[in-house]
Scaffold this motif. Structure first.
Motif, PDB file in Angstrom:
ATOM      1  N   THR A 108     -11.580  -1.999   4.991  1.00 50.96           N
ATOM      2  CA  THR A 108     -10.956  -3.130   4.400  1.00 50.96           C
ATOM      3  C   THR A 108      -9.906  -3.883   5.383  1.00 50.96           C
ATOM      4  OG1 THR A 108      -8.990  -2.260   3.394  1.00 50.96           O
ATOM      5  CG2 THR A 108     -11.264  -1.977   2.102  1.00 50.96           C
ATOM      6  N   CYS A 109      -9.909  -5.310   5.199  1.00 51.12           N
ATOM      7  CA  CYS A 109      -9.182  -6.028   5.966  1.00 51.12           C
ATOM      8  C   CYS A 109      -7.702  -5.875   6.055  1.00 51.12           C
ATOM      9  CB  CYS A 109      -9.259  -7.443   5.577  1.00 51.12           C
ATOM     10  SG  CYS A 109     -10.911  -8.354   5.465  1.00 51.12           S
ATOM     11  N   ILE A 110      -7.158  -6.209   7.308  1.00 52.17           N
ATOM     12  CA  ILE A 110      -5.858  -5.940   7.768  1.00 52.17           C
ATOM     13  C   ILE A 110      -5.049  -7.173   7.681  1.00 52.17           C
ATOM     14  CG2 ILE A 110      -4.342  -4.781   9.325  1.00 52.17           C
ATOM     15  CD1 ILE A 110      -6.435  -2.463   9.575  1.00 52.17           C
ATOM     16  N   ARG A 111      -3.780  -7.136   7.211  1.00 53.55           N
ATOM     17  CA  ARG A 111      -2.920  -8.373   7.072  1.00 53.55           C
ATOM     18  C   ARG A 111      -1.578  -8.051   7.355  1.00 53.55           C
ATOM     19  NH1 ARG A 111      -7.170 -10.020   7.310  1.00 53.55           N
ATOM     20  NH2 ARG A 111      -8.375 -11.827   6.113  1.00 53.55           N
ATOM     21  N   ASP A 112      -0.789  -8.945   7.973  1.00 56.00           N
ATOM     22  CA  ASP A 112       0.531  -8.911   7.993  1.00 56.00           C
ATOM     23  C   ASP A 112       1.502  -9.304   6.873  1.00 56.00           C
ATOM     24  OD1 ASP A 112       3.240  -8.616   9.023  1.00 56.00           O
ATOM     25  OD2 ASP A 112       2.794  -9.310  10.880  1.00 56.00           O
ATOM     26  N   TYR A 113       1.926  -8.334   6.014  1.00 56.92           N
ATOM     27  CA  TYR A 113       2.415  -8.770   4.762  1.00 56.92           C
ATOM     28  C   TYR A 113       3.807  -8.786   4.922  1.00 56.92           C
ATOM     29  CZ  TYR A 113      -2.373  -8.188   2.659  1.00 56.92           C
ATOM     30  OH  TYR A 113      -3.459  -8.362   2.303  1.00 56.92           O
ATOM     31  N   LEU A 114       4.703  -9.848   4.546  1.00 51.66           N
ATOM     32  CA  LEU A 114       6.289  -9.805   4.715  1.00 51.66           C
ATOM     33  C   LEU A 114       6.944 -10.319   3.445  1.00 51.66           C
ATOM     34  CD1 LEU A 114       7.727 -12.648   6.923  1.00 51.66           C
ATOM     35  CD2 LEU A 114       5.305 -12.757   5.949  1.00 51.66           C
ATOM     36  N   HIS A 115       7.938  -9.854   2.921  1.00 54.78           N
ATOM     37  CA  HIS A 115       8.666 -10.118   1.802  1.00 54.78           C
ATOM     38  C   HIS A 115       9.053 -11.834   1.873  1.00 54.78           C
ATOM     39  CE1 HIS A 115      11.563 -10.234  -1.369  1.00 54.78           C
ATOM     40  NE2 HIS A 115      11.274  -9.128  -1.807  1.00 54.78           N
ATOM     41  N   VAL A 116       8.979 -12.427   0.796  1.00 57.76           N
ATOM     42  CA  VAL A 116       9.346 -13.828   0.956  1.00 57.76           C
ATOM     43  C   VAL A 116      10.633 -14.042   1.174  1.00 57.76           C
ATOM     44  CG1 VAL A 116       9.505 -14.203  -1.599  1.00 57.76           C
ATOM     45  CG2 VAL A 116       8.843 -16.144  -0.277  1.00 57.76           C
ATOM     46  N   LEU A 117      11.555 -13.360   0.888  1.00 62.39           N
ATOM     47  CA  LEU A 117      13.020 -13.146   1.151  1.00 62.39           C
ATOM     48  C   LEU A 117      13.208 -13.345   2.718  1.00 62.39           C
ATOM     49  CD1 LEU A 117      15.092 -11.845  -1.576  1.00 62.39           C
ATOM     50  CD2 LEU A 117      14.863 -14.123  -0.882  1.00 62.39           C
ATOM     51  N   LEU A 137       6.053 -15.665  11.811  1.00 66.02           N
ATOM     52  CA  LEU A 137       7.057 -14.846  11.116  1.00 66.02           C
ATOM     53  C   LEU A 137       6.317 -14.030  10.354  1.00 66.02           C
ATOM     54  CD1 LEU A 137       9.378 -17.877   9.597  1.00 66.02           C
ATOM     55  CD2 LEU A 137       9.908 -16.099  11.561  1.00 66.02           C
ATOM     56  N   GLY A 138       6.266 -12.635  10.808  1.00 68.61           N
ATOM     57  CA  GLY A 138       5.560 -11.676  10.116  1.00 68.61           C
ATOM     58  C   GLY A 138       6.229 -10.352  10.461  1.00 68.61           C
ATOM     59  N   THR A 139       5.621  -9.101   9.938  1.00 68.14           N
ATOM     60  CA  THR A 139       6.604  -7.985  10.485  1.00 68.14           C
ATOM     61  C   THR A 139       6.150  -7.218  11.601  1.00 68.14           C
ATOM     62  OG1 THR A 139       4.856  -6.601   9.503  1.00 68.14           O
ATOM     63  CG2 THR A 139       6.367  -7.594   7.910  1.00 68.14           C
ATOM     64  N   GLY A 140       4.860  -7.702  12.237  1.00 69.48           N
ATOM     65  CA  GLY A 140       4.388  -7.091  13.185  1.00 69.48           C
ATOM     66  C   GLY A 140       3.566  -5.673  13.142  1.00 69.48           C
ATOM     67  N   HIS A 141       3.276  -5.586  11.627  1.00 70.38           N
ATOM     68  CA  HIS A 141       2.641  -4.635  11.194  1.00 70.38           C
ATOM     69  C   HIS A 141       1.458  -4.859  10.354  1.00 70.38           C
ATOM     70  CE1 HIS A 141       2.233  -0.435   9.804  1.00 70.38           C
ATOM     71  NE2 HIS A 141       2.028  -0.865   8.734  1.00 70.38           N
ATOM     72  N   TYR A 169      -2.553  -9.545  12.615  1.00 69.20           N
ATOM     73  CA  TYR A 169      -0.899  -9.351  12.654  1.00 69.20           C
ATOM     74  C   TYR A 169      -0.147 -10.044  13.859  1.00 69.20           C
ATOM     75  CZ  TYR A 169      -2.191  -5.216  15.476  1.00 69.20           C
ATOM     76  OH  TYR A 169      -2.655  -4.742  16.684  1.00 69.20           O
ATOM     77  N   ALA A 170       1.066 -10.207  13.537  1.00 67.98           N
ATOM     78  CA  ALA A 170       2.063 -11.007  14.319  1.00 67.98           C
ATOM     79  C   ALA A 170       2.398 -10.165  15.493  1.00 67.98           C
ATOM     80  CB  ALA A 170       3.109 -11.610  13.387  1.00 67.98           C
ATOM     81  N   GLY A 171       2.711 -10.846  16.620  1.00 64.89           N
ATOM     82  CA  GLY A 171       3.514 -10.403  17.648  1.00 64.89           C
ATOM     83  C   GLY A 171       4.975 -11.100  17.017  1.00 64.89           C
ATOM     84  N   VAL A 172       5.911 -10.018  17.211  1.00 69.76           N
ATOM     85  CA  VAL A 172       7.065 -10.660  16.699  1.00 69.76           C
ATOM     86  C   VAL A 172       8.305 -10.657  17.506  1.00 69.76           C
ATOM     87  CG1 VAL A 172       6.688 -10.174  14.021  1.00 69.76           C
ATOM     88  CG2 VAL A 172       7.812  -8.353  15.636  1.00 69.76           C
ATOM     89  N   GLU A 173       7.971 -10.326  18.634  1.00 71.73           N
ATOM     90  CA  GLU A 173       8.998 -10.343  19.809  1.00 71.73           C
ATOM     91  C   GLU A 173      10.017 -11.572  19.982  1.00 71.73           C
ATOM     92  OE1 GLU A 173      10.371  -7.760  21.005  1.00 71.73           O
ATOM     93  OE2 GLU A 173       8.902  -6.516  19.491  1.00 71.73           O
ATOM     94  N   LYS A 174       9.331 -12.716  19.942  1.00 69.99           N
ATOM     95  CA  LYS A 174       9.717 -14.003  20.248  1.00 69.99           C
ATOM     96  C   LYS A 174      10.615 -14.430  19.292  1.00 69.99           C
ATOM     97  CE  LYS A 174       8.817 -18.900  21.632  1.00 69.99           C
ATOM     98  NZ  LYS A 174       8.082 -20.031  21.332  1.00 69.99           N
ATOM     99  N   ALA A 175      10.379 -14.054  17.876  1.00 67.46           N
ATOM    100  CA  ALA A 175      11.347 -14.520  16.781  1.00 67.46           C
ATOM    101  C   ALA A 175      12.533 -13.564  16.792  1.00 67.46           C
ATOM    102  CB  ALA A 175      10.696 -14.324  15.481  1.00 67.46           C
ATOM    103  N   LYS A 176      12.118 -12.482  17.143  1.00 63.69           N
ATOM    104  CA  LYS A 176      13.342 -11.236  17.293  1.00 63.69           C
ATOM    105  C   LYS A 176      14.291 -11.787  18.498  1.00 63.69           C
ATOM    106  CE  LYS A 176      11.659  -6.982  16.353  1.00 63.69           C
ATOM    107  NZ  LYS A 176      10.919  -5.481  16.722  1.00 63.69           N
TER     108      LYS A 176
END
Ligand code: UD1
Length: 338
Positions: free
Chosen positions: A229-238, A262-266, A301-308
């Motif tokens: 099944t498809c894979i996505r990067d789900y993040l909490h709206v808060l 803006l994602g979790t990277g996972h 899914y996201a690369g999140v290093e830049k936002a971090k």
């Protein structure tokens, strides 16, 4: 207190961001035409925060009315959420999508120019990366052609912003590319409130959970992923809402044009989401495997290093918390926000 204009501030992401802005000492002013949001959201924002933002029920393409709003306030920045967002509908109604999303953005930029409001944060989407050939998705990767008019409007508004900053280097625009926002405000007062049959996974699962729909259809289990099944990067709206506050802080440094994922990277598969939801709620989510949905990419899914590094932001809330918040919101608002 810094005044910020929030277009689409009564919607799913906009309203959560308004709450977070208030909690961080900003003074949000909401413009929303309520085409896909309820006015009752405003009172709910007040219940949560104790503050009632100014609200204007207008279409941002209405130049004269939006002009009045700019005249009455002194905005430090604009957060632009307003726009049509249903992928399938955009294929059926391309003109409406181009007219509304592009017309809205242009009308807003014209007024920002007139009133010398030079800071903009725009709600873009991971959809601009198209079908990934390399993962994680990085801000430096090329935009691809979108598979639908909705995605195309996101790409075009990104381009328009870039051209505008090139021509006006004293402007600052931050393009936030959202991955898959889910969950709800833990008070159960704000959440995703789709009209009719939900297009997105989590609202659909939540309606199955409360017995409003009898089962979920999983769109394909023959993808090249561990469980098919498809894979996505789900993040909490808060978490996503907090990303906007981080971007507002960044904009004070006058960065010019910047892009952040803006994602979790996972990534999580559809079956993993069902499992997480079941674990969070103790409920069983009946599902069937159906055919693939046109336009779905296998993995994203996201690369999140830049936002971090540059926004000092990262998603903190768990998938389980997001599922529980989504469920509690659905249970408390079985027929949506009234
Ligand atoms: C979709 C849009 C994306 C947009 C985002 C906004 C597409 C192709 N992409 O993202 O451009 O920015 O919504 O919210 O529409 N799924 C099921 N059964 C369902 C619903 C979904 O199995 O009933 C699966 C999908 O196949 C997908 C995953 O769940 O693998 C997530 O779907 P969805 O919530 O619609 O998000 P995206 O498709 O990632």
């Amino acid at each position: 207190m810094k005044e910020v204009l929030v277009t689409g501030g009564l919607g799913f992401i906009g309203s959560e961001t308004v709450v977070t802005l208030i909690e961080h000492g900003y003074h949000p002013v909401i413009v929303d035409d309520c085409s896909n949001a309820k006015e009752a959201v405003l009172e709910r924002i007040e219940t949560i925060t104790g503050f009632k933002p100014s609200f204007y029920k207008i279409d941002i393409r209405d130049h004269q009315k939006l002009h009045e709003v700019f005249k009455e306030h002194s905005f430090f920045a604009v957060l632009h959420f307003a726009g049509f967002k249903a992928v399938g509908e955009s294929v059926q109604k391309p003109l409406e999508y181009y007219e509304n999303n592009l017309g809205g953005a242009l009308s807003l930029l014209r007024l920002m120019k007139e009133f010398m409001v030079k800071n903009l944060i725009f709600s873009s989407s991971a959809t601009v990366y198209g079908n990934p050939t390399e993962l994680p998705l990085l801000e430096t990767m090329e935009r691809k052609e979108a598979t639908n008019p909705y995605g195309e409007t996101k790409i075009m508004i990104e381009r328009i912003s870039e051209d505008y900053v090139k021509a006006n280097p004293e402007w600052n625009v931050i393009l936030l590319r959202y991955f898959n926002p889910i969950g709800a405000h833990p008070s159960s007062l704000l959440g995703e409130d789709p009209q009719g049959i939900p297009n997105n996974l989590l609202p659909y699962v939540s309606q199955v959970a409360i017995g409003k729909r009898d089962h979920l259809t999983v769109f394909g289990n023959d993808y090249d992923t561990p469980d098919g099944t498809c894979i996505r990067d789900y993040l909490h709206v808060l978490d996503l809402a907090e990303g906007h506050v981080a971007a507002l802080k960044k904009i004070e440094e006058k960065p010019g044009l910047e892009i952040y994922n803006l994602g979790t990277g996972h990534g999580s598969s559809v079956l993993e989401i069902i499992r997480a939801y079941e674990e969070a709620t103790g409920l069983k989510i009946p599902y069937e495997i159906g055919p693939r949905r046109a336009g779905d990419v296998p993995v994203c899914y996201a690369g999140v290093e830049k936002a971090k590094k540059e926004l000092h932001w990262e998603a903190k809330r768990s998938l389980k918390d997001a599922c529980l918040d989504a469920y509690n919101f659905q249970k408390r608002n079985p027929d949506g926000i009234k």
